[in-house]
Enzyme design. Structure first.
Site, mmCIF file in Angstrom:
data_model
loop_
_atom_site.group_PDB
_atom_site.id
_atom_site.type_symbol
_atom_site.label_atom_id
_atom_site.label_comp_id
_atom_site.label_asym_id
_atom_site.label_seq_id
_atom_site.Cartn_x
_atom_site.Cartn_y
_atom_site.Cartn_z
ATOM 1 N N GLU A 40 1.169 -0.870 0.095
ATOM 2 C CA GLU A 40 -0.001 -0.091 0.028
ATOM 3 C C GLU A 40 0.800 1.193 -0.262
ATOM 4 O O GLU A 40 1.854 1.475 0.634
ATOM 5 C CB GLU A 40 -1.007 -0.521 1.122
ATOM 6 C CG GLU A 40 -1.811 1.020 1.691
ATOM 7 C CD GLU A 40 -3.210 0.776 2.655
ATOM 8 O OE1 GLU A 40 -2.724 1.830 3.209
ATOM 9 O OE2 GLU A 40 -3.244 0.175 2.922
ATOM 10 N N GLU B 37 -3.139 10.876 2.614
ATOM 11 C CA GLU B 37 -3.957 11.342 3.473
ATOM 12 C C GLU B 37 -3.795 12.278 3.547
ATOM 13 O O GLU B 37 -3.707 13.649 4.790
ATOM 14 C CB GLU B 37 -4.411 10.310 4.286
ATOM 15 C CG GLU B 37 -4.470 9.001 3.946
ATOM 16 C CD GLU B 37 -4.884 8.640 5.731
ATOM 17 O OE1 GLU B 37 -6.282 7.007 5.361
ATOM 18 O OE2 GLU B 37 -3.972 7.619 6.038
ATOM 19 N N TRP C 148 -13.713 9.549 3.746
ATOM 20 C CA TRP C 148 -14.136 8.646 5.044
ATOM 21 C C TRP C 148 -14.337 9.153 6.402
ATOM 22 O O TRP C 148 -13.178 10.810 6.903
ATOM 23 C CB TRP C 148 -13.413 7.493 5.611
ATOM 24 C CG TRP C 148 -12.554 7.622 5.665
ATOM 25 C CD1 TRP C 148 -10.938 7.380 4.417
ATOM 26 C CD2 TRP C 148 -10.847 6.725 6.807
ATOM 27 N NE1 TRP C 148 -10.027 7.256 5.346
ATOM 28 C CE2 TRP C 148 -10.515 6.811 6.439
ATOM 29 C CE3 TRP C 148 -12.241 6.292 8.241
ATOM 30 C CZ2 TRP C 148 -8.777 7.185 7.511
ATOM 31 C CZ3 TRP C 148 -11.058 6.602 9.108
ATOM 32 C CH2 TRP C 148 -10.015 6.499 8.917
ATOM 33 N N ARG D 207 -6.915 3.792 -5.227
ATOM 34 C CA ARG D 207 -8.392 4.180 -5.007
ATOM 35 C C ARG D 207 -8.265 5.877 -4.617
ATOM 36 O O ARG D 207 -7.642 5.973 -3.964
ATOM 37 C CB ARG D 207 -8.681 2.864 -3.726
ATOM 38 C CG ARG D 207 -10.055 2.965 -3.325
ATOM 39 C CD ARG D 207 -10.171 1.936 -1.831
ATOM 40 N NE ARG D 207 -10.135 1.144 -2.858
ATOM 41 C CZ ARG D 207 -8.997 -0.496 -2.389
ATOM 42 N NH1 ARG D 207 -8.795 -0.120 -0.895
ATOM 43 N NH2 ARG D 207 -9.090 -1.351 -3.018
ATOM 44 N N THR E 192 -8.257 6.985 17.165
ATOM 45 C CA THR E 192 -8.244 6.942 15.562
ATOM 46 C C THR E 192 -8.775 8.508 15.311
ATOM 47 O O THR E 192 -9.165 9.122 14.854
ATOM 48 C CB THR E 192 -9.592 6.130 14.954
ATOM 49 O OG1 THR E 192 -9.201 5.097 14.818
ATOM 50 C CG2 THR E 192 -9.965 6.778 13.391
#
Length: 403
Positions: free
Chosen positions: A117, A121, A205, A201, A216
């Site tokens: 990966e 972000e 979110w 991708r 998180t």
């Protein structure tokens, strides 16, 4: 203690981010279907027009004057798209505006079947930095892979985020400036270096959703207030350069190394179709011949092969084989042809990108051409008669004069 809490928060955030990624079949565990590739080396996507060649995997993604619109309108929304093909090393550039909103995450992710990966972000509440990250084989035993380069107001300004993914290094760019480089050896001696075919991708979110773990939410910049919806990320365009064009990519073992990947139908032949006059056509092939005849007449110059001949050309780790085949421009072709006598060709041989197999008999039609062989014609005899017939006539005249 603060550093420990920060480490724990990062760990939980990575675990949550990992939940956004998935694989339907992990080739490290056994045999999986081949990955669909693309025979195009360069692909450009204008999201103000359409989302062709991309699949919407979650939510709804519309297009408009600002490109693709990824919008969170309520709790649980996470609109996401991905390519319907894989690439195997290359460059990807995405021009976008990240979504605003506390706890909102705008993501660009490369991901493979064995969970290699590469990430970008952007956090909706952070107007000065963006995260880069990577994973190898889904390994989340450590959480020290991220960096946070500076970027100016990513929620309101257009920026181009690029990754150059090569087999020896990965480089991240913002608006053309290098912000990070990862060398192969620096990723656990290469064992955790992303190196297997990946899809791209793009999605949004809510890392700050109140149902997420405390770590998180902290990583995402705080709890998301859905009273402030909508939160929208815009992606105007995507440019992809695939370093290894192919129809498909297959894992040949469970090592997960780049040299275990087999390419099928790759663009390994690149030939230029030379211009021909109306009275002359030239066709050549470099072959292993069991029998060869060179023919010359007023209309055709060709090298033909009787019985069987084969030609193979390779590019990277891909192989294309064929006989007496011609591809106009550059593209891809795959298959084998066997000339025998006179007939017509069938199969795929086109300008641009194509693949398939063809069976040719003598003279081909379209872009695949073989010269027609004449079994009774002997070039050696023809050459001899051309040279020696005048000499024999001269000797006869000389003898007559002597008489």
């Amino acid at each position: 203690m603060p550093s420990l809490l920060k480490f724990a928060a990062a760990a939980l955030a990575v675990a949550q981010a990992s939940a956004q990624t998935y694989t339907t079949c992990n080739p490290l565990d056994g045999t999986c279907p081949a990955d669909k590739g693309t025979t195009e080396s360069t692909l450009s996507f204008d999201f103000t027009q359409s989302l062709d060649d991309w699949t919407t995997t979650a939510g709804t993604v519309n297009t408009g004057s600002n490109g693709a619109e990824f919008t969170i309108n309520k709790q649980g929304d996470a609109p996401t798209i991905e390519t319907d093909f894989y690439i195997f090393f290359g460059d990807v550039s995405v021009t976008m505006k990240a979504a605003p909103g506390q706890g909102i995450v705008s993501s660009i992710v490369f991901e493979s079947d064995d969970l290699d990966e590469i990430d970008w972000e952007a956090l909706g509440g952070d107007s000065t930095t963006i995260e880069t990250n990577y994973f190898g084989k889904g390994d989340t035993t450590t959480y020290d892979r991220d960096t946070w380069p500076s970027v100016s107001d990513p929620q309101n300004d257009w920026h181009t985020y690029k990754v150059s993914w090569q087999k020896d290094a990965i480089t991240w760019y913002i608006d053309g400036a290098v912000v990070r480089t990862l060398e192969y050896a620096d990723a656990s001696s290469g064992t955790r270096f992303p190196q297997t075919p990946m899809r791209i991708r793009i999605g949004i979110w809510a890392g700050g959703d109140p149902t997420n773990g405390e770590g998180t939410i902290e990583w995402a910049g705080g709890e998301t207030n859905y009273a402030d919806v909508p939160f929208t990320m815009y992606v105007k365009s995507v440019e992809i350069n695939n370093a290894n064009p192919a129809e498909s990519y297959t894992y040949t073992d469970t090592s997960g190394s780049y040299d275990s990947i087999k390419l099928s139908g790759a663009a390994a032949l690149s030939q230029t179709d030379s211009s021909s006059s109306s009275s002359s056509t030239s066709t050549s092939s470099s072959s292993t011949k069991s029998s060869e005849t060179s023919t010359t007449d007023a209309t055709t110059t060709a090298t033909t092969t009787k019985e069987t001949s084969s030609t193979s050309a390779t590019k990277g780790s891909s192989t294309v084989s064929g006989s007496s085949s011609k591809v106009s421009g550059s593209g891809s072709a795959s298959g084998s042809t066997t000339p025998s006598g006179t007939g017509s060709s069938s199969g795929s041989s086109t300008t641009g990108s194509s693949s398939g197999s063809a069976s040719a008999s003598g003279t081909g039609s379209g872009s695949s051409t073989s010269a027609s062989a004449t079994p009774t014609y002997n070039a050696a005899v023809n050459v001899a008669s051309n040279y020696f017939a005048p000499i024999s006539l001269l000797a006869l005249v000389a003898a007559f004069i002597q008489l």
